[in-house]
Motif scaffolding. Structure first.
Motif, PDB file in Angstrom:
ATOM      1  N   PHE A  30      -1.900  -5.043  -3.808  1.00 24.81           N
ATOM      2  CA  PHE A  30      -1.062  -3.803  -4.130  1.00 24.81           C
ATOM      3  C   PHE A  30      -2.001  -2.457  -4.095  1.00 24.81           C
ATOM      4  O   PHE A  30      -1.869  -1.706  -3.222  1.00 24.81           O
ATOM      5  CB  PHE A  30      -0.476  -3.863  -5.453  1.00 24.81           C
ATOM      6  CG  PHE A  30       0.117  -2.442  -5.973  1.00 24.81           C
ATOM      7  CD1 PHE A  30       1.362  -2.146  -5.277  1.00 24.81           C
ATOM      8  CD2 PHE A  30      -0.052  -1.771  -6.992  1.00 24.81           C
ATOM      9  CE1 PHE A  30       2.035  -0.895  -5.631  1.00 24.81           C
ATOM     10  CE2 PHE A  30       0.623  -0.638  -7.232  1.00 24.81           C
ATOM     11  CZ  PHE A  30       1.737  -0.151  -6.623  1.00 24.81           C
ATOM     12  N   VAL A  31      -2.841  -2.483  -4.896  1.00 23.74           N
ATOM     13  CA  VAL A  31      -3.899  -1.361  -4.800  1.00 23.74           C
ATOM     14  C   VAL A  31      -4.545  -1.161  -3.271  1.00 23.74           C
ATOM     15  O   VAL A  31      -4.748  -0.004  -2.909  1.00 23.74           O
ATOM     16  CB  VAL A  31      -5.095  -1.436  -5.872  1.00 23.74           C
ATOM     17  CG1 VAL A  31      -6.136  -0.258  -5.820  1.00 23.74           C
ATOM     18  CG2 VAL A  31      -4.407  -1.452  -7.280  1.00 23.74           C
ATOM     19  N   ARG A  32      -4.798  -2.048  -2.653  1.00 23.81           N
ATOM     20  CA  ARG A  32      -5.541  -1.881  -1.356  1.00 23.81           C
ATOM     21  C   ARG A  32      -4.397  -1.374  -0.360  1.00 23.81           C
ATOM     22  O   ARG A  32      -4.931  -0.674   0.446  1.00 23.81           O
ATOM     23  CB  ARG A  32      -6.137  -3.515  -0.746  1.00 23.81           C
ATOM     24  CG  ARG A  32      -6.714  -3.251   0.581  1.00 23.81           C
ATOM     25  CD  ARG A  32      -6.910  -4.804   1.130  1.00 23.81           C
ATOM     26  NE  ARG A  32      -7.968  -5.361   0.172  1.00 23.81           N
ATOM     27  CZ  ARG A  32      -7.733  -6.776  -0.183  1.00 23.81           C
ATOM     28  NH1 ARG A  32      -6.375  -7.358   0.041  1.00 23.81           N
ATOM     29  NH2 ARG A  32      -8.670  -7.111  -1.031  1.00 23.81           N
ATOM     30  N   LEU A  33      -3.148  -1.713  -0.379  1.00 24.52           N
ATOM     31  CA  LEU A  33      -2.179  -1.432   0.399  1.00 24.52           C
ATOM     32  C   LEU A  33      -1.945   0.273  -0.209  1.00 24.52           C
ATOM     33  O   LEU A  33      -1.847   1.184   0.960  1.00 24.52           O
ATOM     34  CB  LEU A  33      -0.829  -2.081   0.080  1.00 24.52           C
ATOM     35  CG  LEU A  33       0.091  -2.022   1.161  1.00 24.52           C
ATOM     36  CD1 LEU A  33      -0.426  -2.675   2.319  1.00 24.52           C
ATOM     37  CD2 LEU A  33       1.279  -2.706   0.794  1.00 24.52           C
ATOM     38  N   VAL A  34      -2.007   0.436  -1.320  1.00 25.75           N
ATOM     39  CA  VAL A  34      -1.750   2.075  -1.843  1.00 25.75           C
ATOM     40  C   VAL A  34      -2.891   2.943  -1.337  1.00 25.75           C
ATOM     41  O   VAL A  34      -2.660   3.858  -0.540  1.00 25.75           O
ATOM     42  CB  VAL A  34      -1.484   1.813  -3.429  1.00 25.75           C
ATOM     43  CG1 VAL A  34      -1.598   3.409  -3.884  1.00 25.75           C
ATOM     44  CG2 VAL A  34      -0.211   1.592  -3.619  1.00 25.75           C
ATOM     45  N   ASN A  35      -4.042   2.347  -1.526  1.00 28.54           N
ATOM     46  CA  ASN A  35      -5.181   3.470  -1.139  1.00 28.54           C
ATOM     47  C   ASN A  35      -5.202   3.597   0.402  1.00 28.54           C
ATOM     48  O   ASN A  35      -5.725   4.712   0.668  1.00 28.54           O
ATOM     49  CB  ASN A  35      -6.799   2.361  -1.634  1.00 28.54           C
ATOM     50  CG  ASN A  35      -6.780   2.621  -3.205  1.00 28.54           C
ATOM     51  OD1 ASN A  35      -6.140   3.314  -3.762  1.00 28.54           O
ATOM     52  ND2 ASN A  35      -7.661   1.785  -3.718  1.00 28.54           N
ATOM     53  N   TYR A  36      -5.009   2.502   1.035  1.00 20.85           N
ATOM     54  CA  TYR A  36      -5.142   2.877   2.598  1.00 20.85           C
ATOM     55  C   TYR A  36      -3.934   3.689   2.923  1.00 20.85           C
ATOM     56  O   TYR A  36      -4.086   4.757   3.801  1.00 20.85           O
ATOM     57  CB  TYR A  36      -4.813   1.593   3.216  1.00 20.85           C
ATOM     58  CG  TYR A  36      -4.826   1.622   4.967  1.00 20.85           C
ATOM     59  CD1 TYR A  36      -6.166   2.048   5.593  1.00 20.85           C
ATOM     60  CD2 TYR A  36      -3.451   1.931   5.597  1.00 20.85           C
ATOM     61  CE1 TYR A  36      -6.041   1.996   6.871  1.00 20.85           C
ATOM     62  CE2 TYR A  36      -3.908   2.184   6.958  1.00 20.85           C
ATOM     63  CZ  TYR A  36      -4.909   2.114   7.624  1.00 20.85           C
ATOM     64  OH  TYR A  36      -4.914   2.309   9.031  1.00 20.85           O
ATOM     65  N   ASN A  37      -2.753   3.925   2.321  1.00 15.85           N
ATOM     66  CA  ASN A  37      -1.736   4.600   2.673  1.00 15.85           C
ATOM     67  C   ASN A  37      -2.053   6.119   2.087  1.00 15.85           C
ATOM     68  O   ASN A  37      -1.691   7.081   2.454  1.00 15.85           O
ATOM     69  CB  ASN A  37      -0.435   4.217   1.909  1.00 15.85           C
ATOM     70  CG  ASN A  37       0.765   5.025   2.309  1.00 15.85           C
ATOM     71  OD1 ASN A  37       1.234   5.908   1.548  1.00 15.85           O
ATOM     72  ND2 ASN A  37       1.672   4.629   3.302  1.00 15.85           N
ATOM     73  N   LYS A  38      -2.657   6.033   0.977  1.00 15.21           N
ATOM     74  CA  LYS A  38      -3.168   7.689   0.447  1.00 15.21           C
ATOM     75  C   LYS A  38      -4.239   8.040   1.309  1.00 15.21           C
ATOM     76  O   LYS A  38      -3.926   9.438   1.613  1.00 15.21           O
ATOM     77  CB  LYS A  38      -3.870   7.233  -0.947  1.00 15.21           C
ATOM     78  CG  LYS A  38      -2.802   7.142  -2.069  1.00 15.21           C
ATOM     79  CD  LYS A  38      -3.632   7.255  -3.419  1.00 15.21           C
ATOM     80  CE  LYS A  38      -2.645   7.170  -4.506  1.00 15.21           C
ATOM     81  NZ  LYS A  38      -3.553   7.096  -5.950  1.00 15.21           N
ATOM     82  N   MET A  39      -4.740   7.335   1.872  1.00 16.56           N
ATOM     83  CA  MET A  39      -6.095   7.872   2.975  1.00 16.56           C
ATOM     84  C   MET A  39      -5.387   8.445   4.102  1.00 16.56           C
ATOM     85  O   MET A  39      -5.921   9.410   4.571  1.00 16.56           O
ATOM     86  CB  MET A  39      -6.985   6.765   3.328  1.00 16.56           C
ATOM     87  CG  MET A  39      -7.914   6.415   2.186  1.00 16.56           C
ATOM     88  SD  MET A  39      -9.276   5.403   2.944  1.00 16.56           S
ATOM     89  CE  MET A  39      -8.479   3.976   3.421  1.00 16.56           C
ATOM     90  N   VAL A  40      -4.144   7.772   4.567  1.00 15.32           N
ATOM     91  CA  VAL A  40      -3.664   8.409   5.670  1.00 15.32           C
ATOM     92  C   VAL A  40      -2.655   9.599   5.415  1.00 15.32           C
ATOM     93  O   VAL A  40      -2.820  10.590   6.140  1.00 15.32           O
ATOM     94  CB  VAL A  40      -2.711   7.222   6.459  1.00 15.32           C
ATOM     95  CG1 VAL A  40      -2.125   7.722   7.580  1.00 15.32           C
ATOM     96  CG2 VAL A  40      -3.727   6.170   6.697  1.00 15.32           C
ATOM     97  N   PHE A  41      -1.587   9.289   4.403  1.00 15.46           N
ATOM     98  CA  PHE A  41      -0.809  10.527   4.228  1.00 15.46           C
ATOM     99  C   PHE A  41      -0.866  11.433   2.851  1.00 15.46           C
ATOM    100  O   PHE A  41      -0.031  12.063   2.698  1.00 15.46           O
ATOM    101  CB  PHE A  41       0.459   9.603   3.968  1.00 15.46           C
ATOM    102  CG  PHE A  41       1.072   8.630   5.326  1.00 15.46           C
ATOM    103  CD1 PHE A  41       1.076   9.400   6.407  1.00 15.46           C
ATOM    104  CD2 PHE A  41       0.798   7.468   5.244  1.00 15.46           C
ATOM    105  CE1 PHE A  41       1.782   8.624   7.445  1.00 15.46           C
ATOM    106  CE2 PHE A  41       1.171   6.764   6.237  1.00 15.46           C
ATOM    107  CZ  PHE A  41       1.600   7.391   7.453  1.00 15.46           C
ATOM    108  N   SER A  42      -2.285  11.225   2.251  1.00 15.80           N
ATOM    109  CA  SER A  42      -2.038  12.094   1.145  1.00 15.80           C
ATOM    110  C   SER A  42      -2.138  13.516   1.290  1.00 15.80           C
ATOM    111  O   SER A  42      -1.363  14.228   0.475  1.00 15.80           O
ATOM    112  CB  SER A  42      -3.651  11.850   0.248  1.00 15.80           C
ATOM    113  OG  SER A  42      -4.567  11.889   1.340  1.00 15.80           O
TER     114      SER A  42
END
Length: 548
Positions: A483-495
């Motif tokens: 879950f955290v790996r998925l969230v962190n990657y999404n944050k890097m792209v769309f934050s």
């Protein structure tokens, strides 16, 4: 420039900085063949999108724009799948048996091989088609070689010299069997170990036409192996560039479809409102006294985003559209949601069982592991529409009581009475209800653990597992890492998009509070609101310095 001035344009600054690397990535992704893109599956049925009012009439687009947008989305999804899915593999295209495409393909292939067979049966034989096939095999073998394979390259160029082969055919000196033998040997040299058996079987085929047909079949499999090797090789480099690439592609999509952040905005605003309501409830006085007149702190933007991601684990996928920026990971979030639901039920069953049984039983690791395995097996089909949780929990109650009675007997402890067994079965069956107190406690503690892990920034050691989750700690930590790996990657792209949306939301909330306070204090002071803008803006910037 974006056609909608309210939508953030993220990539204008610094686009030239990464243009070279992005261009290389874009060429690599767009050069992928159609078979590669067909293997990118969403894994979930499409949902009906909710109708929301638009601030302006919809803009008509041309077919070319739609096709260009679809291509950009497909490329972005492909790059995302390669980076996020460590098990991503290209598979050979298998056409359905009764499909028109397969029937046409079989007819064309049969005609070609029949023509080759007729040519080779002539006296003297005609090798026109055979030489063309040798040329295709030569190019395919050369494509498998790495830059350092100069010796193998020279061998292939020397033996499979088409000009020399044509001269031999014209003079009746061509030995097609010798060429096939060299080709099979070279295939065995450059193929993956998994293809050794297929290459070995080629040596048993004596007739030329079936042999060439089998050679091309094995070469197709070797092409797939080579493509998977290329994907594995470029994944580390793709990781470095995919964030900017996905952001660039999404920005292009946003410029063509300005409403591509509508559901993201709704998702983040709901999360911010939920946190504000929680803070308001916590700030209410206990004995009916006066509430604190001080300014209530605005929700931390990072906390809002983390809470929004947690909401995705409770998403109603049939009734609500998924936010656009996490749409490519919807299947993964659904899988995590299902795993957490199973963990919640598993944790609740084990908690009820160990609280009812003797204290010595819960400390026996082997028994706890055996009981956990039994429950997990009986919950395996929870993702199927035909699965009924109540029936499964009835079976689980029977199995659990049987195992507990056996363990008590082995340990020489007081056996379960019939009354205790009935109570335990009833408590296990009650877990089927989402409102069951034990299930709600386990569910709440799982979310607390995930929130703590998310807030820790994926740093080791992991946060302490809340009480009652000890028996499922291993499984919970595995889900948390995904879950955290998925969230962190999404944050890097769309934050940057999330930050811009939350800044606007915070601005609106703060100005509403300012107006409300001025009205409550003195209605006449509303007139002086314009004069207070600078001070309010300065306060806002101080509170959100990290975002601005």
């Amino acid at each position: 420039m974006s056609e909608n001035p309210d939508k953030p344009n993220i990539n204008e600054a610094g686009e030239s900085k990464s243009s070279d690397s992005e261009q290389g990535l874009e060429d690599a992704v767009e050069g992928s063949d159609e078979a590669l893109q067909k293997n990118i599956k969403s894994g979930s049925p499409s949902t009906q999108r909710m109708q929301r009012p638009h601030p302006s009439p919809p803009r008509f687009v041309t077919v070319e724009e739609l096709l260009d947008t679809a291509k950009g989305v497909a490329n972005m999804a492909l790059a995302h799948e390669i980076v996020v899915n460590g098990d991503f593999r290209i598979k050979p295209v298998e056409l359905p048996e009764d499909s028109l495409e397969k029937r046409v393909k079989d007819i064309v292939h049969k005609a070609f091989w029949d023509c080759l067979s007729v040519q080779l049966s002539e006296d003297p034989p005609t090798y026109d088609h055979a030489i063309k096939l040798v040329g295709e095999i030569k190019e395919t073998l050369l494509s498998f070689l790495l830059p350092g394979h100069s010796r193998l390259r020279n061998q292939i160029m020397e033996v499979l010299d088409l000009d020399l082969i044509k001269q031999e055919a014209e003079n009746g000196a061509l030995d097609i069997s010798k060429l096939a033998e060299f080709i099979i040997g070279m295939m065995g040299t450059v193929c993956a170990p998994a293809r050794d058996e297929e290459v070995k079987k080629l040596k048993d085929i004596k007739e030329i036409v079936p042999l060439f047909r089998a050679i091309f079949s094995v070469l197709d499999l070797m092409k797939v192996d080579m493509a998977n090797f290329a994907v594995t090789s470029i994944r580390p480099h793709l990781m470095q560039q995919s964030v900017e690439y996905e952001r660039k592609k999404f920005q292009q999509l946003l410029e063509k479809q300005p409403n591509s952040l509508d559901f993201v905005t709704q998702w983040l605003e709901e999360a911010a409102d939920d946190l504000m309501n929680q803070k308001y409830k916590n700030a209410l006085p206990a004995e009916g006294g006066a509430a604190d007149s001080g300014d209530s702190p605005m929700p931390n933007p990072v906390a809002v985003q983390n809470y929004a991601y947690l909401k995705l684990l409770k998403w109603d996928h049939l009734q609500r559209p998924f936010p656009e920026t996490v749409l490519m990971d919807q299947a993964r979030f659904q899988e995590l949601q299902l795993q957490l639901e199973q963990l919640t039920i598993l944790g609740a069953v084990l908690l009820v069982t160990f609280s009812m049984a003797a204290p010595g039983i819960s400390s026996q690791a082997d028994f706890a592991e055996k009981l956990k395995t039994i429950v997990k097996i009986l919950l395996t089909d929870a993702h199927l529409p035909s699965f009924h949780l109540k029936d499964a929990l009835t079976t689980i109650g029977e199995k659990v009581c049987l195992e507990v009675s056996g363990c008590l007997a082995l340990c020489g402890l007081t056996p379960f009475t019939t009354e205790k067994e009935t109570v335990l079965k009833g408590q296990i069956q009650a877990v089927a209800s989402p409102d069951d107190p034990i299930r709600r406690i386990i569910d709440s503690r799982i979310l607390i653990f995930l929130e703590s892990y998310l807030a820790s920034g994926h740093q080791k050691p992991l946060p302490t597992v809340p009480g009652g989750l000890g028996p499922v700690q291993k499984e919970l930590e595995e889900v948390a890492v995904k879950f955290v790996r998925l969230v962190n990657y999404n944050k890097m792209v769309f934050s940057p998009y999330y930050d811009a949306i939350l800044i606007r939301n915070v601005c609106c909330v703060m100005w509403s509070e300012v107006i409300l306070k001025l009205i409550l204090k003195d209605k006449s002071s509303v007139v002086s609101l314009e004069g207070n803008k600078s001070s309010v803006s300065r306060t806002f910037k101080e509170q959100n310095h990290s975002l601005l």
